[in-house]
Motif scaffolding. Structure first.
Motif, PDB file in Angstrom:
ATOM      1  N   GLN A 190      88.660 -45.342 126.056  1.00 49.87           N
ATOM      2  CA  GLN A 190      87.258 -44.991 126.449  1.00 49.87           C
ATOM      3  C   GLN A 190      86.320 -45.172 125.339  1.00 49.87           C
ATOM      4  O   GLN A 190      85.125 -46.008 125.352  1.00 49.87           O
ATOM      5  CB  GLN A 190      86.973 -43.566 127.082  1.00 49.87           C
ATOM      6  N   LEU A 191      86.660 -45.041 123.889  1.00 56.17           N
ATOM      7  CA  LEU A 191      85.838 -45.052 122.991  1.00 56.17           C
ATOM      8  C   LEU A 191      85.758 -46.592 122.564  1.00 56.17           C
ATOM      9  O   LEU A 191      84.772 -47.039 122.140  1.00 56.17           O
ATOM     10  CB  LEU A 191      86.451 -44.373 121.630  1.00 56.17           C
ATOM     11  N   LYS A 192      86.874 -47.081 122.583  1.00 53.98           N
ATOM     12  CA  LYS A 192      86.920 -48.586 122.266  1.00 53.98           C
ATOM     13  C   LYS A 192      86.194 -49.489 123.171  1.00 53.98           C
ATOM     14  O   LYS A 192      85.526 -50.478 123.057  1.00 53.98           O
ATOM     15  CB  LYS A 192      88.407 -49.352 122.281  1.00 53.98           C
ATOM     16  N   SER A 193      86.171 -49.079 124.601  1.00 59.84           N
ATOM     17  CA  SER A 193      85.369 -49.871 125.577  1.00 59.84           C
ATOM     18  C   SER A 193      83.971 -49.554 125.429  1.00 59.84           C
ATOM     19  O   SER A 193      83.281 -50.588 125.608  1.00 59.84           O
ATOM     20  CB  SER A 193      85.820 -49.363 127.168  1.00 59.84           C
TER      21      SER A 193
ATOM     22  N   LYS B 281      81.680 -53.416 108.755  1.00 58.44           N
ATOM     23  CA  LYS B 281      82.876 -53.325 109.463  1.00 58.44           C
ATOM     24  C   LYS B 281      82.576 -53.856 110.930  1.00 58.44           C
ATOM     25  O   LYS B 281      82.220 -53.506 111.701  1.00 58.44           O
ATOM     26  CB  LYS B 281      83.629 -51.981 109.833  1.00 58.44           C
ATOM     27  N   LEU B 282      83.621 -55.082 111.296  1.00 62.94           N
ATOM     28  CA  LEU B 282      83.552 -55.581 112.439  1.00 62.94           C
ATOM     29  C   LEU B 282      84.116 -54.951 113.811  1.00 62.94           C
ATOM     30  O   LEU B 282      85.107 -54.068 113.245  1.00 62.94           O
ATOM     31  CB  LEU B 282      84.143 -57.129 112.439  1.00 62.94           C
ATOM     32  N   PRO B 283      83.751 -55.135 114.970  1.00 64.61           N
ATOM     33  CA  PRO B 283      84.332 -54.232 116.118  1.00 64.61           C
ATOM     34  C   PRO B 283      85.888 -54.399 116.080  1.00 64.61           C
ATOM     35  O   PRO B 283      86.490 -53.454 116.354  1.00 64.61           O
ATOM     36  CB  PRO B 283      83.797 -55.014 117.297  1.00 64.61           C
ATOM     37  N   HIS B 284      86.520 -55.419 115.727  1.00 63.49           N
ATOM     38  CA  HIS B 284      88.180 -55.713 115.912  1.00 63.49           C
ATOM     39  C   HIS B 284      88.722 -54.590 114.749  1.00 63.49           C
ATOM     40  O   HIS B 284      89.521 -53.973 114.878  1.00 63.49           O
ATOM     41  CB  HIS B 284      88.393 -56.967 115.756  1.00 63.49           C
ATOM     42  N   GLU B 285      87.891 -54.666 113.498  1.00 62.23           N
ATOM     43  CA  GLU B 285      88.393 -53.486 112.566  1.00 62.23           C
ATOM     44  C   GLU B 285      88.375 -52.389 113.009  1.00 62.23           C
ATOM     45  O   GLU B 285      89.218 -51.311 112.736  1.00 62.23           O
ATOM     46  CB  GLU B 285      87.561 -53.804 111.231  1.00 62.23           C
TER      47      GLU B 285
ATOM     48  N   MET C  22      82.627 -51.467 122.516  1.00 59.76           N
ATOM     49  CA  MET C  22      82.673 -53.166 122.805  1.00 59.76           C
ATOM     50  C   MET C  22      81.563 -53.412 123.879  1.00 59.76           C
ATOM     51  O   MET C  22      80.594 -54.406 123.773  1.00 59.76           O
ATOM     52  CB  MET C  22      84.008 -53.709 123.385  1.00 59.76           C
ATOM     53  N   MET C  23      81.220 -52.528 124.772  1.00 59.49           N
ATOM     54  CA  MET C  23      80.298 -52.688 125.800  1.00 59.49           C
ATOM     55  C   MET C  23      78.853 -52.528 125.389  1.00 59.49           C
ATOM     56  O   MET C  23      77.930 -53.212 125.268  1.00 59.49           O
ATOM     57  CB  MET C  23      80.370 -51.788 126.945  1.00 59.49           C
ATOM     58  N   ASN C  24      78.608 -51.600 124.399  1.00 58.95           N
ATOM     59  CA  ASN C  24      77.306 -51.446 123.560  1.00 58.95           C
ATOM     60  C   ASN C  24      77.134 -52.686 122.631  1.00 58.95           C
ATOM     61  O   ASN C  24      75.835 -53.099 122.568  1.00 58.95           O
ATOM     62  CB  ASN C  24      77.554 -50.289 122.696  1.00 58.95           C
ATOM     63  N   LEU C  25      78.061 -53.160 122.205  1.00 61.78           N
ATOM     64  CA  LEU C  25      77.699 -54.441 121.247  1.00 61.78           C
ATOM     65  C   LEU C  25      77.853 -55.838 122.007  1.00 61.78           C
ATOM     66  O   LEU C  25      77.647 -56.638 121.260  1.00 61.78           O
ATOM     67  CB  LEU C  25      79.141 -54.545 120.229  1.00 61.78           C
ATOM     68  N   GLU C  26      77.530 -55.612 123.126  1.00 60.62           N
ATOM     69  CA  GLU C  26      77.257 -56.617 124.123  1.00 60.62           C
ATOM     70  C   GLU C  26      75.495 -56.878 124.160  1.00 60.62           C
ATOM     71  O   GLU C  26      75.230 -58.043 124.200  1.00 60.62           O
ATOM     72  CB  GLU C  26      77.514 -56.661 125.443  1.00 60.62           C
TER      73      GLU C  26
END
Length: 512
Positions: free
Chosen positions: A417-420, A447-451, A423-427
């Motif tokens: 849930q935290l990862k989703s 720090k990039l999202p994938h990190e 990622m959704m916010n960074l759209e």
């Protein structure tokens, strides 16, 4: 006979034209083969993580320029300043609040706020300023082709504000109205957040008021604002961040409008900067208040008492920040009337253990506030004033149970849930802008999202247990708002959080 021979000959070449002329209705060309005479299409592609890296350049005066490219014809550009209510130790509280309201008013180049808005309108732009406890952010979203105008306007708004007497007087009126509205609105969350910070960091740094106190409204004038700006609005404490533009283009604009510009308040004096480190104190802030008439109407909100209990977590620069973020997501919660469905957190602990079991509780939500030198994890709950004691005990039990071993399924759910959510916010372009600006301002890199996703995936149940055990060693911070007749004492709350089961000490009364 082919009807459109001229079009076929022009688009597909003479061979197709001859074929069409020979009696066939359509040109005999395979759809999977490239069309003759047509340029080969170039598709947008990301070959590696290098394509989404944030580029950072530091100018000669210390100003950092950070950018993130993103496809589209609009961009978000802004200036972030390492300045907020935590830096007001030597000044009357409320200066950052005043500067937020005064932003994008008249400047050396623009005669009024209307002129600024009309200039931005030509490029389809909007502007905004937001202050927090540690950062002030001036931002503009506009068409990419208006970048030069946007950076020029930002430079003027930040470094050359006129701060006219009538503008300051209008700001006083706006601040008074906001303070009045804050105490009357049905949602007490902003007021409780202010109170919990005041309780946790009594009289220092992030515990200083974010909203201007009533007694400071008349004290703040142009001279005082210039003194503050002279200390904190210097290039070394600023980042020009942009999303949706080429880095070289943004750097060129920064050199043109932000490199050799003398601010209206004169030379900067960064030696006067307050470098105090946040001192967590714990404590309680109570506000007895009649909440019976907060929301009148055909379906009034019932009278509620609001309690927020917090404990010290960690700064966002520490490794434990990620486990705390997962813990906060695992606690989750929300309102008792929140609509269900995927992603709404209906399987978080505060729903399963609190709201689903105790129908009389209206709200139970977990929050995590994190700064460069401290952090605060807290739970906000609300219920009928007669059940405040029971509600507080439920919260203290939940804090104690955090130190137990987290189940594999609930931990994986919280991490996913935290990862989703990340990622959704960074759209969203404005969210990327704020993320780029804040990270570069605090750490000099991003720090990039994938990190971050990799770090979240590596959080284990033992990490959650370790950070919770450490957190439970700190004194509680408590904010209480409403009818507090049944409110247990601070000492009882502290005793409950030091016990094994989280129960409040029993009270024996001779009369009920």
């Amino acid at each position: 006979m082919c009807k459109s021979r001229y079009w076929v000959a022009r688009e597909f070449g003479i061979a197709a034209y001859r074929k069409c002329s020979s009696g066939s209705g359509y040109p005999n060309i395979s759809l999977s083969a490239p069309l003759p005479g047509i340029p080969k299409p170039v598709f947008a592609a990301v070959d590696s993580h290098e394509q989404c890296e944030t580029k950072i350049t530091t100018l000669e005066n210390g100003l950092k320029v950070a950018s993130q490219n993103k496809f589209g014809q609009f961009c978000t550009v802004g200036i972030l300043v390492n300045s907020g209510s935590r830096h007001e130790t030597k000044y009357p509280s409320g200066i950052a609040h005043f500067l937020e309201k005064l932003a994008f008013s008249s400047t050396a180049q623009y005669g009024s706020k209307d002129e600024i808005l009309l200039t931005l309108e030509k490029h389809g732009g909007i502007c905004d300023c937001q202050t927090s406890r540690d950062t002030t952010m001036y931002a503009v979203s506009a068409e990419v082709k208006g970048l030069d105008t946007v950076v020029s306007l930002l430079s003027d708004a930040v470094l050359q504000p006129r701060l006219l007497d009538e503008e300051i007087e209008m700001t006083r009126m706006a601040v008074r109205f906001e303070l009045e509205d804050l105490s009357m609105r049905p949602d007490p969350e902003p007021l409780l957040t202010e109170m919990i910070h005041a309780a946790a960091y009594r009289g220092n740094t992030v515990g200083l008021p974010r909203f201007c106190p009533v007694e400071s409204v008349e004290k703040i004038d142009k001279k005082l604002l210039h003194m503050y700006l002279q200390s904190y609005y210097c290039p070394e404490r600023m980042v020009l961040a942009g999303v949706g533009i080429e880095h070289e283009q943004l750097v060129a604009c920064a050199r043109k409008y932000l490199l050799n510009v003398k601010p209206v308040w004169g030379a900067s004096t960064p030696t006067n900067v307050d470098l105090s480190v946040a001192q967590y104190t714990g404590g309680i802030v109570r506000m007895d208040k009649d909440m019976s008439d907060v929301s009148l109407g055909p379906t009034p909100i019932p009278e509620l008492t609001h309690i927020m209990i917090g404990l010290e977590s960690c700064s966002f620069l520490e490794d434990d920040f990620i486990p705390f973020a997962v813990l906060n997501m695992m606690m989750g919660g929300g309102g008792s009337f929140s609509a269900g469905g995927p992603g709404k957190g209906m399987f978080t602990r505060l729903y399963l253990n609190v709201l689903n079991r105790h129908h009389w509780m209206y709200n139970a939500t977990s929050y995590h506030h994190s700064y460069e030198d401290t952090g605060l994890l807290c739970i906000h709950a609300s219920a009928d004033p007669r059940q405040v004691r029971e509600m507080v005990e439920i919260l203290t039990r939940e804090f104690i149970q955090m130190a137990g071993t987290a189940g594999e399924m609930e931990l994986e759910r919280a991490k996913t849930q935290l990862k989703s959510m990340l990622m959704m916010n960074l759209e969203s372009r404005p969210v990327i802008f704020e993320d780029v600006g804040r990270q570069v301002l605090a750490t000099g890199k991003r720090k990039l999202p994938h990190e971050l996703c990799y770090l979240i995936s590596n959080v284990t149940a033992s990490d959650i247990k370790r950070v919770t055990t450490k957190m439970l060693c700190s004194k509680p911070a408590v904010a209480a708002l409403g009818d507090l007749t049944e409110m247990p004492s601070y000492e009882h709350i502290q005793a409950a959080l030091s016990s094994k089961d989280g129960h409040l000490p029993r009270m024996y009364r001779l009369f009920r």
